[in-house]
Design a protein around this motif. Structure first.
Motif, PDB file in Angstrom:
ATOM      1  N   ALA A   6       1.911  17.305   5.358  1.00  0.00           N
ATOM      2  CA  ALA A   6       1.313  17.955   4.193  1.00  0.00           C
ATOM      3  C   ALA A   6       2.151  17.727   2.938  1.00  0.00           C
ATOM      4  CB  ALA A   6       1.156  19.454   4.456  1.00  0.00           C
ATOM      5  N   ALA A   7       3.377  17.237   3.103  1.00  0.00           N
ATOM      6  CA  ALA A   7       4.285  17.075   1.962  1.00  0.00           C
ATOM      7  C   ALA A   7       4.023  15.765   1.225  1.00  0.00           C
ATOM      8  CB  ALA A   7       5.730  17.155   2.446  1.00  0.00           C
ATOM      9  N   GLY A   8       2.751  15.443   1.069  1.00  0.00           N
ATOM     10  CA  GLY A   8       2.361  14.148   0.497  1.00  0.00           C
ATOM     11  C   GLY A   8       2.903  13.896  -0.906  1.00  0.00           C
ATOM     12  N   ASP A   9       3.113  14.976  -1.682  1.00  0.00           N
ATOM     13  CA  ASP A   9       3.505  14.777  -3.075  1.00  0.00           C
ATOM     14  C   ASP A   9       5.010  14.898  -3.293  1.00  0.00           C
ATOM     15  OD1 ASP A   9       0.825  14.533  -3.610  1.00  0.00           O
ATOM     16  OD2 ASP A   9       0.584  16.685  -3.946  1.00  0.00           O
ATOM     17  N   VAL A  10       5.744  15.194  -2.248  1.00  0.00           N
ATOM     18  CA  VAL A  10       7.188  15.391  -2.405  1.00  0.00           C
ATOM     19  C   VAL A  10       7.879  14.030  -2.587  1.00  0.00           C
ATOM     20  CG1 VAL A  10       9.265  16.282  -1.296  1.00  0.00           C
ATOM     21  CG2 VAL A  10       7.094  17.484  -1.020  1.00  0.00           C
ATOM     22  N   ALA A  11       8.715  13.938  -3.605  1.00  0.00           N
ATOM     23  CA  ALA A  11       9.399  12.673  -3.906  1.00  0.00           C
ATOM     24  C   ALA A  11      10.308  12.265  -2.746  1.00  0.00           C
ATOM     25  CB  ALA A  11      10.223  12.837  -5.177  1.00  0.00           C
ATOM     26  N   GLY A  41       0.825  -1.211   0.000  1.00  0.00           N
ATOM     27  CA  GLY A  41       0.000   0.000   0.000  1.00  0.00           C
ATOM     28  C   GLY A  41       0.856   1.256   0.000  1.00  0.00           C
ATOM     29  N   LEU A  42       1.906   1.271   0.847  1.00  0.00           N
ATOM     30  CA  LEU A  42       2.748   2.470   0.949  1.00  0.00           C
ATOM     31  C   LEU A  42       3.558   2.698  -0.324  1.00  0.00           C
ATOM     32  CD1 LEU A  42       3.996   2.176   4.652  1.00  0.00           C
ATOM     33  CD2 LEU A  42       2.469   3.913   3.739  1.00  0.00           C
ATOM     34  N   ASN A  43       3.832   1.628  -1.063  1.00  0.00           N
ATOM     35  CA  ASN A  43       4.616   1.777  -2.296  1.00  0.00           C
ATOM     36  C   ASN A  43       3.762   1.914  -3.549  1.00  0.00           C
ATOM     37  OD1 ASN A  43       7.310   1.725  -1.296  1.00  0.00           O
ATOM     38  ND2 ASN A  43       7.030  -0.443  -0.840  1.00  0.00           N
ATOM     39  N   SER A  44       2.462   1.748  -3.410  1.00  0.00           N
ATOM     40  CA  SER A  44       1.626   1.831  -4.614  1.00  0.00           C
ATOM     41  C   SER A  44       1.445   3.288  -5.017  1.00  0.00           C
ATOM     42  CB  SER A  44       0.268   1.180  -4.374  1.00  0.00           C
ATOM     43  OG  SER A  44      -0.665   2.146  -3.962  1.00  0.00           O
ATOM     44  N   THR A  45       1.135   3.504  -6.277  1.00  0.00           N
ATOM     45  CA  THR A  45       0.947   4.877  -6.743  1.00  0.00           C
ATOM     46  C   THR A  45      -0.457   5.373  -6.396  1.00  0.00           C
ATOM     47  OG1 THR A  45       0.382   3.904  -8.867  1.00  0.00           O
ATOM     48  CG2 THR A  45       2.604   4.775  -8.627  1.00  0.00           C
TER      49      THR A  45
END
Lengths: 184, 184
Positions: B109-114, A94-98
């Protein structure tokens, strides 16, 4: 009789509210959903939602925990070690899925929800974890507590994802072994 | 010479950008801050901010990690156990205070940061933790790794706060003892 009927009606209203909340979260994201919107979509007075849940965070958390418990039942592999391995591997996937880890995002977004409401909202999942551990205890296995699972399995996996450290099956395996081999 | 000058200028611009980001986060909350706003407040072209950080999440994370490292230096108590006790007690205080745990909110909040950008942004704090552990190693103590601190101290404290379970000094003490007594 009337209390049964009212219980039934209350359950139907609750299901409609949670379904509306789920739809709105899917389309708008958990940050952008409000009580009045959920009420409107469910055809229920907003005041009754405020009375029942207090705030949108608590409502979303209850919805998310219920969906999680329905959609992802916990494993029953015949041993605590097998159950924990299987469960943590699913978390790693789950944590690695997009796909968006929507449950986690709702949990994170629930910054203002009071601790006792959080615990209440998360009760369905907690009960499933408890039942999984009870099965182990009934088989005579030494089993950890639900708090141990939160502290030493869930927490490191999620925190690593949060700070950008790798989360993989080897780590999950290591954490399970470490937990089961540590004296209480 | 010119590279020194440009390094100096770049450092000044960076400081101005991070200060602007910090001000905006304080007034508007991390969810509501954008790159163009930060650029305008800092008197810098937004395009150069996009070039340097890519997205607002990475910029806020770098700002927050730097402030954290400046404002909350890590303890130097003369022993790893003392350092970890002192550090986790401060985390417990922070999680229980009514003040907003702004750093944690930015991280969430940094959910989208690689992932690689997260790791980079968190480097100052990581280096401080590393230095604390190095001091222990230099004294000849058996010391955990930074990953151990993330997995077994930071993670359970924050995850408990997130799900509404109690976070107190006794728990911090227990986690430190458990970590130091567990074979690697």
């Amino acid at each position: 009789m009337s209390s049964t009927r009212s219980g039934g009606r209350s359950a139907i209203v609750r299901a409609r509210v949670l379904a509306a909340a789920s739809d709105l979260v899917t389309t708008k994201g958990p940050q952008n959903v409000t009580i009045p919107e959920i009420a409107q979509r469910a055809g229920v007075a907003a005041s009754s939602l405020y009375r029942r849940w207090g705030d949108v965070g608590a409502l979303l958390l209850e919805m998310a925990a219920e969906r999680l418990a329905q959609k992802f039942p916990l494993p029953d592999e015949g041993s605590i070690e097998g159950d924990l391995r299987c469960w943590t591997e699913k978390i790693v996937l789950g944590l690695n899925s997009t796909e968006e880890p929507i449950f986690f995002r709702i949990l994170l977004a629930a910054g203002d929800v009071a601790p006792e409401k959080r615990i209440k909202a998360l009760a369905p999942r907690r009960e499933q974890l408890q039942a999984m551990l009870e099965r182990g205890r009934a088989r005579g296995e030494r089993t950890p507590t639900v708090e141990d699972l939160v502290d030493h399995l869930l927490a490191p996996l999620y925190m690593r994802a949060l700070v950008g450290l790798p989360v993989n099956e080897a780590l999950a395996k290591h954490l399970v072994e470490r937990l089961l081999n540590t004296p209480p």
